[in-house]
Design a protein around this motif. Structure first.
Motif, PDB file in Angstrom:
ATOM      1  N   PHE A 117      48.829  27.182  44.907  1.00 35.77           N
ATOM      2  CA  PHE A 117      47.489  27.680  44.653  1.00 35.77           C
ATOM      3  C   PHE A 117      46.711  26.392  44.278  1.00 35.77           C
ATOM      4  N   ILE A 118      45.215  26.455  44.721  1.00 39.02           N
ATOM      5  CA  ILE A 118      44.444  25.322  44.516  1.00 39.02           C
ATOM      6  C   ILE A 118      43.406  25.423  43.545  1.00 39.02           C
ATOM      7  N   ASN A 119      43.171  24.566  42.589  1.00 39.95           N
ATOM      8  CA  ASN A 119      42.032  25.042  41.585  1.00 39.95           C
ATOM      9  C   ASN A 119      40.792  25.524  42.351  1.00 39.95           C
ATOM     10  N   GLY A 120      40.421  26.572  41.668  1.00 44.11           N
ATOM     11  CA  GLY A 120      39.224  27.161  42.321  1.00 44.11           C
ATOM     12  C   GLY A 120      39.848  28.366  42.748  1.00 44.11           C
ATOM     13  N   ALA A 121      41.044  28.854  43.151  1.00 44.86           N
ATOM     14  CA  ALA A 121      41.360  29.817  43.798  1.00 44.86           C
ATOM     15  C   ALA A 121      40.707  31.131  43.104  1.00 44.86           C
ATOM     16  N   LYS A 122      40.571  32.191  43.955  1.00 43.13           N
ATOM     17  CA  LYS A 122      39.974  33.518  43.428  1.00 43.13           C
ATOM     18  C   LYS A 122      40.974  34.418  43.611  1.00 43.13           C
ATOM     19  N   VAL A 123      41.226  35.302  42.796  1.00 40.31           N
ATOM     20  CA  VAL A 123      42.163  36.209  42.593  1.00 40.31           C
ATOM     21  C   VAL A 123      41.620  37.778  42.675  1.00 40.31           C
ATOM     22  N   SER A 124      42.006  38.643  43.572  1.00 36.97           N
ATOM     23  CA  SER A 124      41.342  39.964  43.429  1.00 36.97           C
ATOM     24  C   SER A 124      42.506  41.007  43.457  1.00 36.97           C
ATOM     25  N   LEU A 125      42.593  41.948  42.706  1.00 30.90           N
ATOM     26  CA  LEU A 125      43.507  43.102  42.264  1.00 30.90           C
ATOM     27  C   LEU A 125      43.057  44.420  43.252  1.00 30.90           C
ATOM     28  N   VAL A 126      43.420  44.756  44.138  1.00 29.00           N
ATOM     29  CA  VAL A 126      43.297  46.021  45.051  1.00 29.00           C
ATOM     30  C   VAL A 126      41.398  45.724  45.111  1.00 29.00           C
ATOM     31  N   GLY A 127      41.228  44.785  45.678  1.00 32.73           N
ATOM     32  CA  GLY A 127      39.883  44.529  45.769  1.00 32.73           C
ATOM     33  C   GLY A 127      38.911  44.066  44.740  1.00 32.73           C
ATOM     34  N   ALA A 128      39.396  44.196  43.521  1.00 33.95           N
ATOM     35  CA  ALA A 128      38.386  43.927  42.451  1.00 33.95           C
ATOM     36  C   ALA A 128      38.719  42.508  42.022  1.00 33.95           C
ATOM     37  N   ASP A 129      37.809  41.615  41.382  1.00 33.96           N
ATOM     38  CA  ASP A 129      37.792  40.322  41.238  1.00 33.96           C
ATOM     39  C   ASP A 129      38.702  40.354  39.649  1.00 33.96           C
ATOM     40  N   CYS A 130      39.533  39.239  39.661  1.00 33.09           N
ATOM     41  CA  CYS A 130      40.284  38.966  38.466  1.00 33.09           C
ATOM     42  C   CYS A 130      39.832  37.616  38.022  1.00 33.09           C
ATOM     43  N   LYS A 131      39.212  37.410  36.987  1.00 31.07           N
ATOM     44  CA  LYS A 131      38.622  36.268  36.534  1.00 31.07           C
ATOM     45  C   LYS A 131      39.598  35.315  36.069  1.00 31.07           C
ATOM     46  N   THR A 132      39.772  34.147  36.543  1.00 35.69           N
ATOM     47  CA  THR A 132      40.873  33.107  36.240  1.00 35.69           C
ATOM     48  C   THR A 132      40.639  32.530  34.824  1.00 35.69           C
ATOM     49  N   ILE A 133      41.706  32.520  34.034  1.00 31.91           N
ATOM     50  CA  ILE A 133      41.662  32.166  32.599  1.00 31.91           C
ATOM     51  C   ILE A 133      42.303  30.843  32.571  1.00 31.91           C
ATOM     52  N   THR A 134      43.631  30.718  33.251  1.00 29.54           N
ATOM     53  CA  THR A 134      44.405  29.466  33.374  1.00 29.54           C
ATOM     54  C   THR A 134      45.095  29.329  34.683  1.00 29.54           C
ATOM     55  N   PHE A 135      45.269  27.978  35.075  1.00 31.37           N
ATOM     56  CA  PHE A 135      45.476  27.725  36.381  1.00 31.37           C
ATOM     57  C   PHE A 135      46.750  26.691  36.321  1.00 31.37           C
ATOM     58  N   THR A 136      47.506  26.735  37.521  1.00 32.73           N
ATOM     59  CA  THR A 136      48.507  25.641  37.736  1.00 32.73           C
ATOM     60  C   THR A 136      48.705  25.962  39.077  1.00 32.73           C
ATOM     61  N   PRO A 137      49.411  25.130  40.033  1.00 33.38           N
ATOM     62  CA  PRO A 137      49.675  25.455  41.356  1.00 33.38           C
ATOM     63  C   PRO A 137      50.764  26.500  41.449  1.00 33.38           C
ATOM     64  N   GLU A 138      51.296  26.805  40.595  1.00 32.79           N
ATOM     65  CA  GLU A 138      52.383  27.998  40.444  1.00 32.79           C
ATOM     66  C   GLU A 138      52.187  29.105  39.837  1.00 32.79           C
ATOM     67  N   VAL A 139      50.937  29.033  38.913  1.00 35.05           N
ATOM     68  CA  VAL A 139      50.774  30.221  38.076  1.00 35.05           C
ATOM     69  C   VAL A 139      49.401  30.323  37.750  1.00 35.05           C
ATOM     70  N   ILE A 140      48.739  31.778  37.991  1.00 37.73           N
ATOM     71  CA  ILE A 140      47.431  31.628  37.536  1.00 37.73           C
ATOM     72  C   ILE A 140      47.473  33.057  36.513  1.00 37.73           C
ATOM     73  N   THR A 141      46.539  32.867  35.477  1.00 34.98           N
ATOM     74  CA  THR A 141      46.391  34.198  34.589  1.00 34.98           C
ATOM     75  C   THR A 141      45.041  34.403  34.925  1.00 34.98           C
ATOM     76  N   CYS A 142      44.599  35.882  34.947  1.00 34.92           N
ATOM     77  CA  CYS A 142      43.302  36.263  34.890  1.00 34.92           C
ATOM     78  C   CYS A 142      43.153  37.636  34.344  1.00 34.92           C
ATOM     79  N   LEU A 143      41.725  37.710  34.255  1.00 31.01           N
ATOM     80  CA  LEU A 143      41.335  38.850  33.468  1.00 31.01           C
ATOM     81  C   LEU A 143      40.621  39.983  34.442  1.00 31.01           C
ATOM     82  N   SER A 144      41.346  41.193  34.419  1.00 31.60           N
ATOM     83  CA  SER A 144      40.889  42.169  35.368  1.00 31.60           C
ATOM     84  C   SER A 144      39.763  42.726  35.423  1.00 31.60           C
ATOM     85  N   GLY A 145      38.804  43.036  36.604  1.00 32.03           N
ATOM     86  CA  GLY A 145      37.568  43.796  36.582  1.00 32.03           C
ATOM     87  C   GLY A 145      38.137  45.131  36.693  1.00 32.03           C
TER      88      GLY A 145
END
Length: 211
Positions: free
Chosen positions: A71-99
């Protein structure tokens, strides 16, 4: 694949390469050249291996943990097409808040800023609140014991049925169904109409007042 804008700027499309830092060399038509060590780095695409939990409410606003690699800083996550806003980031773990999403089951996708991306296919499910259809019978003895049939949608294992403040105990002999439930009414002290509440394990519920 090379475009020269002016004496100070050019653009080109990179060829395929191996992972790591590379020398960038520019050679003019007169044979003069310039090289920059570690001028460009090839990186691997992201890989998504898991998401915890792997189900969530359709209304969103829940926290999820995605694990993987590259994972690269600034990576974007989507769950079933909906954005999941990044809260914390490392190259191996991203936590995010679902839309919020109107979709149900689908992919978990991580897209790095370099446009490389990877999806965990079918890795996530948005679940809906329970929906009431009908209840039969609509009345019974205060001593309880009647077996009720509740028909609806989106019931999940572990669902709780309440009549007023009393639990209606699920029939232990039933094979679980997401659209039909049977339960036994508890004894109560007073006669009268009570609300029906159906609560799924994720906290989503439906309330039907004064049946």
């Amino acid at each position: 694949n090379l475009s020269i804008a002016n004496d100070n700027s050019l653009t080109c499309r990179t060829p395929a390469g191996t992972v790591g830092s590379k020398i960038v060399q520019i050679t003019n038509t007169d044979g003069q050249s310039f090289s920059k060590v570690n001028g460009y780095t090839y990186v691997l695409p992201p890989t998504v291996t898991s998401i915890v939990p792997n189900v969530g409410k359709g209304e969103g606003s829940e926290r999820f943990t995605i694990t993987g690699s590259n994972f690269i800083n600034g990576a974007k996550v989507s769950l079933v097409g909906a954005d999941c806003k990044t809260i914390t980031f490392t190259p191996e773990v991203i936590t995010c808040l679902s839309g919020a999403s109107v979709n149900t089951n689908g992919d978990v996708k991580v897209a790095n800023p370099d446009e490389q991306e990877h999806s965990l296919l079918g890795g996530f499910t948005y679940v809906r609140p329970p929906i009431f259809g009908s209840l039969s019978p609509l009345s019974g003895r205060v001593s309880g014991g009647e077996r009720l049939e509740l028909i609806g949608l989106n019931f999940r294992p572990g669902v709780i049925i309440k009549l007023g403040e009393s639990n209606c105990t699920l029939d232990p002999n039933d094979v679980f169904s997401s659209n039909t439930l049977h339960c036994f009414v508890a004894a109560v002290k007073n006669a009268g109409k009570v609300p029906l509440t159906v609560i799924n394990p994720d906290g989503q519920k439906t309330v039907i007042p004064l049946l």
